[in-house]
Motif scaffolding. Structure first.
Motif, mmCIF file in Angstrom:
data_model
loop_
_atom_site.group_PDB
_atom_site.id
_atom_site.type_symbol
_atom_site.label_atom_id
_atom_site.label_comp_id
_atom_site.label_asym_id
_atom_site.label_seq_id
_atom_site.Cartn_x
_atom_site.Cartn_y
_atom_site.Cartn_z
ATOM 1 N N PRO A 140 0.813 -1.225 0.000
ATOM 2 C CA PRO A 140 0.000 0.000 0.000
ATOM 3 C C PRO A 140 0.846 1.274 0.000
ATOM 4 N N ALA A 141 1.956 1.268 0.742
ATOM 5 C CA ALA A 141 2.806 2.462 0.800
ATOM 6 C C ALA A 141 3.477 2.729 -0.545
ATOM 7 N N ALA A 142 3.940 1.651 -1.218
ATOM 8 C CA ALA A 142 4.595 1.806 -2.517
ATOM 9 C C ALA A 142 3.596 2.313 -3.564
ATOM 10 N N LEU A 143 2.386 1.752 -3.538
ATOM 11 C CA LEU A 143 1.370 2.195 -4.492
ATOM 12 C C LEU A 143 0.997 3.655 -4.255
ATOM 13 N N GLN A 144 0.892 4.039 -2.988
ATOM 14 C CA GLN A 144 0.549 5.426 -2.664
ATOM 15 C C GLN A 144 1.625 6.384 -3.178
ATOM 16 N N ARG A 145 2.889 5.956 -3.064
ATOM 17 C CA ARG A 145 3.991 6.795 -3.548
ATOM 18 C C ARG A 145 3.914 6.970 -5.067
ATOM 19 N N LEU A 146 3.594 5.887 -5.774
ATOM 20 C CA LEU A 146 3.507 5.964 -7.229
ATOM 21 C C LEU A 146 2.353 6.864 -7.668
ATOM 22 N N VAL A 147 1.231 6.743 -7.001
ATOM 23 C CA VAL A 147 0.068 7.550 -7.371
ATOM 24 C C VAL A 147 0.347 9.038 -7.166
ATOM 25 N N ALA A 148 1.182 9.369 -6.183
ATOM 26 C CA ALA A 148 1.485 10.770 -5.890
ATOM 27 C C ALA A 148 2.585 11.338 -6.787
ATOM 28 N N TYR A 149 3.286 10.473 -7.510
ATOM 29 C CA TYR A 149 4.428 10.905 -8.320
ATOM 30 C C TYR A 149 3.945 11.387 -9.697
ATOM 31 N N PRO A 150 4.480 12.488 -10.252
ATOM 32 C CA PRO A 150 3.954 13.057 -11.510
ATOM 33 C C PRO A 150 4.399 12.345 -12.790
ATOM 34 N N PHE A 151 5.368 11.465 -12.734
ATOM 35 C CA PHE A 151 5.828 10.695 -13.889
ATOM 36 C C PHE A 151 6.099 11.552 -15.127
ATOM 37 N N PRO A 152 7.179 12.312 -15.117
ATOM 38 C CA PRO A 152 7.542 13.088 -16.309
ATOM 39 C C PRO A 152 7.817 12.206 -17.522
ATOM 40 N N GLY A 153 8.226 10.961 -17.304
ATOM 41 C CA GLY A 153 8.474 10.037 -18.414
ATOM 42 C C GLY A 153 7.277 9.185 -18.775
ATOM 43 N N ASN A 154 6.133 9.459 -18.137
ATOM 44 C CA ASN A 154 4.863 8.808 -18.470
ATOM 45 C C ASN A 154 4.907 7.292 -18.271
ATOM 46 N N VAL A 155 4.162 6.551 -19.104
ATOM 47 C CA VAL A 155 4.022 5.110 -18.884
ATOM 48 C C VAL A 155 5.366 4.401 -19.023
ATOM 49 N N ARG A 156 6.218 4.881 -19.922
ATOM 50 C CA ARG A 156 7.532 4.246 -20.070
ATOM 51 C C ARG A 156 8.326 4.332 -18.764
ATOM 52 N N GLU A 157 8.263 5.476 -18.080
ATOM 53 C CA GLU A 157 8.968 5.613 -16.809
ATOM 54 C C GLU A 157 8.385 4.659 -15.767
ATOM 55 N N LEU A 158 7.069 4.509 -15.747
ATOM 56 C CA LEU A 158 6.438 3.570 -14.819
ATOM 57 C C LEU A 158 6.895 2.143 -15.111
ATOM 58 N N GLU A 159 6.974 1.774 -16.381
ATOM 59 C CA GLU A 159 7.446 0.431 -16.747
ATOM 60 C C GLU A 159 8.879 0.200 -16.264
ATOM 61 N N ASN A 160 9.756 1.164 -16.525
ATOM 62 C CA ASN A 160 11.160 1.012 -16.131
ATOM 63 C C ASN A 160 11.314 0.955 -14.617
ATOM 64 N N LEU A 161 10.550 1.793 -13.921
ATOM 65 C CA LEU A 161 10.632 1.839 -12.464
ATOM 66 C C LEU A 161 10.185 0.507 -11.857
ATOM 67 N N LEU A 162 9.076 -0.042 -12.372
ATOM 68 C CA LEU A 162 8.565 -1.300 -11.821
ATOM 69 C C LEU A 162 9.457 -2.482 -12.183
ATOM 70 N N GLU A 163 10.081 -2.449 -13.355
ATOM 71 C CA GLU A 163 10.986 -3.542 -13.702
ATOM 72 C C GLU A 163 12.186 -3.553 -12.763
#
Length: 426
Positions: A354-377
């Motif tokens: 829950p804490a990790a998901l909350q952090r991701l939801v609050a983050y603005p992701f300047p690199g968009n979905v690609r940044e989310l993919e790289n971060l989670l990998e």
């Protein structure tokens, strides 16, 4: 209960004021196994449309008593959504673009190529010939499922994107997909292809910025043996590889001006010539383009050809940033983690705490979905349990968190990576 009988396909209406061309089209389409109704004028065509149902309307752009685009507009506004294609004079690319923007399904240029005519008819009737309304509903549901699998999310922004996809998939006109780097432009192109009449044919994605300029013509159009030093055999290019399907030109803004001229001619004539060949080959390719740059601004600055821009920018789709669809982050994260589990061979995918998901939801992701993919990998590889903790995410971009609206530069691509990878967010 007796089996439901399949209804015979409706005939094809051909509208042309040249008797010889009407006869040629009549014979050619009947040889494909379809009934044909002929009209020699705009007035006669309107009578035929009022009297019957048609699976496809094929009209010349210039008729003795008016313009074929009037038929295009009439059918585009009708609830039945009958596919309509136009016949244009040789070199009349502007007329073709005008018809596509008015709602035409596709176009074919004079002199009519029987190969291209066959492809046009098959693409049109592939969407129209259904055994029943139940089959139509099932096909629509399957198409929606394919689009949702490629572009998951429940936000208003993504629902609007998926509504646009269904409209774009019904046409064979070029599409320009815009949006920031990593926002999912290639996935959107794949979704359009997967829900279109070309779904059974190839989808080829090409990174235009990664091809050395001296190899561009060969990579796009192919070459024959001996055409240049090192050409040890004949080879097709991207257009030949995508024949019957879709060609995505990713980062089309990076094409040098000389190549833009060659691309424009290929799009207008629907023919390509391999380097060293003595003849041109007809190709049936739907072209889509993607760019994170403002193509209109590049045209104004003289960096992109205006004629090519208007030829490509018939239909448009904008992909929203991840900041605009933050509520989709949990859905996207789950889909990415499921994909990683398959790649790593894990029987059960890792999940975010829950804490990790909350952090991701609050983050603005300047690199968009690609940044989310790289971060989670990265987090998936570092996590020591089945739950990805806050610490596994590693340091996020503090500057981006403060600014909230930063734009990350596009990641560098290896110069030999001409084809965009399957998993790229685009």
């Amino acid at each position: 209960m007796p089996p439901r009988m399949s209804r015979a396909p409706d005939p094809i209406l051909v509208i042309d004021d040249e008797a010889d061309l009407r006869e040629l089209l009549d014979i050619s389409i009947r040889r494909m196994g379809h009934d044909v109704v002929l009209a020699g004028s705009l007035a006669e065509a309107r009578e035929k449309l009022a009297q019957g149902r048609y699976s496809l309307v094929l009209t010349d752009m210039r008729l003795g008593d008016g313009l074929g685009i009037e038929i295009v507009r009439q059918l585009s506004a009708a609830p039945e959504r009958i596919p309509v294609a136009v016949i244009t004079a040789y070199g009349s690319a502007d007329n073709a673009v005008e018809a596509l923007k008015a709602g035409a399904f596709d176009y074919i240029a004079k002199p009519v190529s029987l190969e291209q005519l066959r492809s046009l008819v098959l693409n049109a009737l592939g969407r129209q010939q259904r055994d029943s309304t139940d089959a139509e509903a099932t096909a629509a549901e399957q198409a929606a499922d394919r689009a949702a699998a490629l572009l998951p999310g429940h936000s208003a922004a993504m629902q609007e994107v998926r509504r646009s996809l269904s409209r774009l998939a019904r046409s064979m006109a070029p599409v320009v997909i815009s949006g920031e780097s990593g926002s999912g432009k290639e996935r959107a192109a794949r979704a359009i292809h997967a829900t279109s009449g070309r779904a059974a044919h190839p989808f080829i994605a090409v990174n235009c910025g990664a091809i050395p300029e001296n190899l561009m013509e060969s990579e796009f159009f192919g070459h024959v043996k001996g055409a240049f030093t090192g050409a040890d055999g004949e080879r097709g290019g991207f257009f030949q590889a995508a024949n019957g399907g879709t060609l995505l030109l990713d980062e089309v803004a990076d094409l040098p001006l000389p190549m833009q001229v060659k691309l424009l001619r290929a799009l207008q004539e629907r023919r390509v010539r391999k380097i060293g060949a003595s003849r041109e080959d007809a190709v049936d390719v739907r072209v889509m383009c993607a760019s994170h740059k403002d193509l209109a601004a590049m045209v104004a600055a003289g960096q992109f050809r205006q004629d090519l821009y208007y030829r490509l920018n018939v239909l448009a789709l904008r992909m929203p940033t991840l900041r605009e669809r933050g509520e989709d982050i949990p859905v996207l994260a789950r889909a990415i983690l499921d994909h990683l589990a398959v790649r790593y061979g894990d029987p059960r995918p890792k999940r975010l705490s829950p804490a990790a998901l909350q952090r991701l939801v609050a983050y603005p992701f300047p690199g968009n979905v690609r940044e989310l993919e790289n971060l989670l990998e990265r987090a998936y590889a570092f996590a020591e349990s089945e739950e990805i903790e806050l610490a596994d995410l590693g340091p996020l971009d503090a500057g981006a968190e403060r600014a909230g609206m930063m734009h990350a530069p596009a990641p560098a691509m290896a110069p030999t990576n001409y084809y965009a990878p399957w998993g790229a967010a685009g």
